[in-house]
Design an enzyme around this catalytic site. Structure first.
Site, PDB file in Angstrom:
ATOM      1  N   PHE A 313       0.892  -1.165   0.000  1.00  0.00           N
ATOM      2  CA  PHE A 313       0.000   0.000   0.000  1.00  0.00           C
ATOM      3  C   PHE A 313       0.934   1.219   0.000  1.00  0.00           C
ATOM      4  O   PHE A 313       1.369   1.684   1.050  1.00  0.00           O
ATOM      5  CB  PHE A 313      -0.887   0.004   1.252  1.00  0.00           C
ATOM      6  N   ASP A 314       1.261   1.687  -1.178  1.00  0.00           N
ATOM      7  CA  ASP A 314       2.367   2.635  -1.282  1.00  0.00           C
ATOM      8  C   ASP A 314       2.084   4.001  -0.647  1.00  0.00           C
ATOM      9  O   ASP A 314       3.009   4.740  -0.330  1.00  0.00           O
ATOM     10  CB  ASP A 314       2.747   2.823  -2.748  1.00  0.00           C
ATOM     11  N   TYR A 392       9.808   0.882  -8.058  1.00  0.00           N
ATOM     12  CA  TYR A 392       8.936   1.551  -9.009  1.00  0.00           C
ATOM     13  C   TYR A 392       9.052   3.061  -8.894  1.00  0.00           C
ATOM     14  O   TYR A 392       9.319   3.602  -7.829  1.00  0.00           O
ATOM     15  CB  TYR A 392       7.473   1.153  -8.762  1.00  0.00           C
TER      16      TYR A 392
HETATM   17 CU   LIG Z   1       3.870  -3.102 -12.775  1.00  0.00          CU
END
Ligand SMILES: [Cu+2]
Length: 639
Positions: A313-314, A392
């Protein structure tokens, strides 16, 4: 979260070298000096003693009713403090002007988000673990320092209740020579760490999988060979002149063409827009009180022992602000973009400036409209930020168009989480091959946006669902070609919990029903979804319970100041049930009142070789389009 996050970084947008705004907005974020004031209050109360950390230091927003009535004059800070020794969480509100503590309470049974200190402790504990050494030795690795250790939020699968401790799961990668420190996974090796007792509770070794070799990592970064027929070199972006106007920026206030808005970077949600209005020549009309990302969930589809817990849950477990990138003019944004700095605070609550966190610029919007020889070119204002969360990188772009449209795009890039497989192994359906001995696991990215639209005022607003249906074939539709648009008011929170429907082109309109304009009709703003994805985890599974906002693409709630985060205030190690499902259970009425629209945007990421070693930007998004807000095309003037 990644190893090496340098302390807790709490970001608050500051005016940088710009002059202070003439009239600050009550939702403007804390300034560096306000953070310092908050810190001094915490310090004086002994709340920054050894073992205590500031996990969040953010504006405590005044009640919306006070803001709209012009009564919100007091500036307050909200802090989440974590006592690592006792695994205890405290919420504090500070009057930063008066330098007084307004409230302080212990919140039982929750874990605040993870920070760089947690990552560093995890690494230290895992490196010192004997079973971990033995597992590395079985793989021919003699020195634990040859291995990078990454901590993952662990979720809750039965034994990770916050009352039992603060837990993370750690995975490892062999050092790589080049850019990608995750290119060489040590597959099947996971440590469960209790940060409260400072123990490695369990080292799970699922058996040997060859570690991808370092040569493959180097090879992955080789650019394509030059074209077979020569091309002149491209001009560097920074040298290309761009003859477009800059938006006017005063503190956090932005003025561009007919749009007026405020922008800020906040520690938990990242980019926040507030006080958004459109000047239609009669007055400045309210469109949106506030808009932001509210929560994320990134579930991986591999149910194996090394993967089932990977469901970050970024927003609530990590935070968008700390990872905000310093944007590079001429690369990340046009060379002439207006760049706003941010102020970051350490886990001690001290402010620190972070440069170039938000970019603002005007962009060529293509063709606005054309008829014969008459046409107009479009321009748009872009507000852009990028946050790195571990492997990411997420870009968040809001654009404001002269035709009244507000568009949002999320840009997914960075490095996929890789998995090692034996080079001779057959690839299974859980992952796609990206490099020799390396696969990338299928996963989903969900973004929930909180869109507090106030169309021509906070109230009365209501939500209308719009669909287009074929007419029944009969006397009124003898040729069978008839179809009609149907609108229905979604009167309660349960009725307004809705899935997408491609067949009927389902859309949702936030409407002020008070008739206005030449057509004497309601004014509205419509949520136009783009590509989306349904959640693939089973209903009732831990991830579906914890990310309850995945149960619907669209939610609408009656406005409440305290309802900000779609999975609740504390998703880390949560059992679930909090946030949108809990609030909507009361089934409040949604007509004649102030309402909030929530949109869950999903991306199913089936990796492809081109996503490796770094992923070309993948876009997803939605648009907010005026419907009846104007009574004709608002882009007729020659510009
Ligand atoms: Cu991805």
């Amino acid at each position: 979260m990644r190893r090496g996050l340098n302390g807790v970084l709490l970001l608050v947008l500051a005016a940088g070298c710009r002059q202070a705004p003439a009239s600050p907005h009550p939702l403007d974020p804390l300034t560096a000096s306000e953070i310092r004031d908050a810190q001094s209050v915490l310090d004086a109360r002994g709340l920054l003693a050894d073992g205590m950390r500031v996990m969040l230091l953010d504006l405590h927003e005044p009640p919306k009713a006070d803001v709209l009535a012009g009564r919100a004059t007091r500036r307050e800070a909200f802090a989440v403090l974590y006592d690592a020794t006792h695994n205890a969480t405290r919420e504090v509100v500070i009057d930063v002007g008066a330098r007084t503590l307004r409230s302080s309470r212990v919140v039982a049974g929750v874990e605040p988000s993870l920070d760089g200190v947690d990552a560093a402790i995890t690494e230290t504990l895992v490196r010192a673990s004997e079973p971990w050494h033995a597992a590395l030795a079985r793989r021919g690795i003699a020195k634990p320092s040859d291995v990078a250790v990454f901590a993952w939020p662990t979720g809750q699968f039965g034994n990770e209740d916050p009352s039992r401790g603060r837990f993370v799961r750690a995975v490892a990668y062999a050092r790589a020579a080049n850019h990608n420190e995750m290119a060489r996974p040590i597959e099947g090796l996971v440590a469960l760490v209790d940060l409260t007792s400072r123990r490695v509770i369990q080292v799970d070794d699922q058996g040997l999988v060859p570690i991808p070799d370092a040569g493959g990592e180097r090879d992955a970064w080789r650019p394509l060979a030059p074209p077979t027929t020569p091309e002149p070199p491209a001009l560097p972006w920074s040298t290309i002149p761009r003859a477009v106007a800059a938006p006017r920026v005063d503190g956090h206030a932005v003025s561009w063409r007919r749009w007026r808005l405020h922008v800020a970077l906040r520690p938990r949600e990242g980019l926040v827009l507030y006080g958004v209005g459109f000047d239609d020549g009669t007055k400045l009309r309210s469109v949106m009180y506030r808009a932001s990302l509210s929560e994320m969930a990134v579930p991986y589809g591999d149910p194996g022992a090394g993967w089932y817990f990977r469901n970050s849950f970024d927003v609530g477990e990590i935070g968008m602000g700390p990872g905000a990138a310093a944007l590079e003019p001429g690369i990340d944004c046009p060379a002439n973009a207006t760049l706003l700095d941010a102020t970051i605070a350490t886990e001690r609550g001290a402010p620190r400036t972070l440069p170039r966190a938000i970019a603002l610029y005007e962009r060529d919007g293509g063709l606005a409209w054309k008829h014969g020889r008459d046409s107009r070119r479009a321009r748009e204002l872009v507000v852009f930020t990028v946050s790195r969360l571990g492997n990411y990188d997420y870009g968040f772009e809001w654009s404001f168009h002269e035709d009244g449209t507000i568009a949002h795009r999320v840009l997914l890039t960075g490095v996929m989480t890789p998995k090692a497989i034996a080079p001779t192994a057959r690839t299974d359906s859980l992952a796609a091959p990206v490099a020799p001995g390396v696969v990338a696991v299928h996963h989903q990215h969900f973004f929930n946006y909180r869109l507090d639209l106030d169309v021509d005022g906070a109230a009365p607003n209501q939500i209308v669902e719009v669909e287009t249906h074929p007419l029944l074939v009969g006397l009124a539709n003898t040729h069978g070609g008839g179809f009609s648009m149907q609108e229905r008011v979604l009167a309660t929170e349960q009725l307004a919990k809705r899935p997408l429907d491609m067949h009927t082109g389902r859309r949702w309109r936030i409407v002020n029903p008070t008739p206005r304009g030449a057509l004497n009709q309601a004014s509205g703003y419509e949520l136009v979804p783009g590509l989306n994805a349904d959640p693939l985890a089973a209903e009732g599974s831990p991830i579906r319970r914890r990310a309850g906002f995945l149960d619907a693409a669209v939610w609408t709630t009656a406005y409440a100041d305290s309802e900000r985060y779609a999975a609740g205030d504390y998703p880390n190690q949560s059992a679930g049930g909090d946030g949108l499902p809990r609030w909507s259970a009361s089934n409040r009425a949604l007509t004649g009142t102030d309402i909030v629209l929530w949109y869950t945007l999903g991306v199913t990421h089936n990796p492809r070789p081109e996503d490796w070693p770094v992923m070309p930007v993948h876009e997803a998004g939605f648009r907010l389009v005026p419907v009846g807000f104007f009574d004709r095309n608002p882009v007729l003037d020659r510009r």
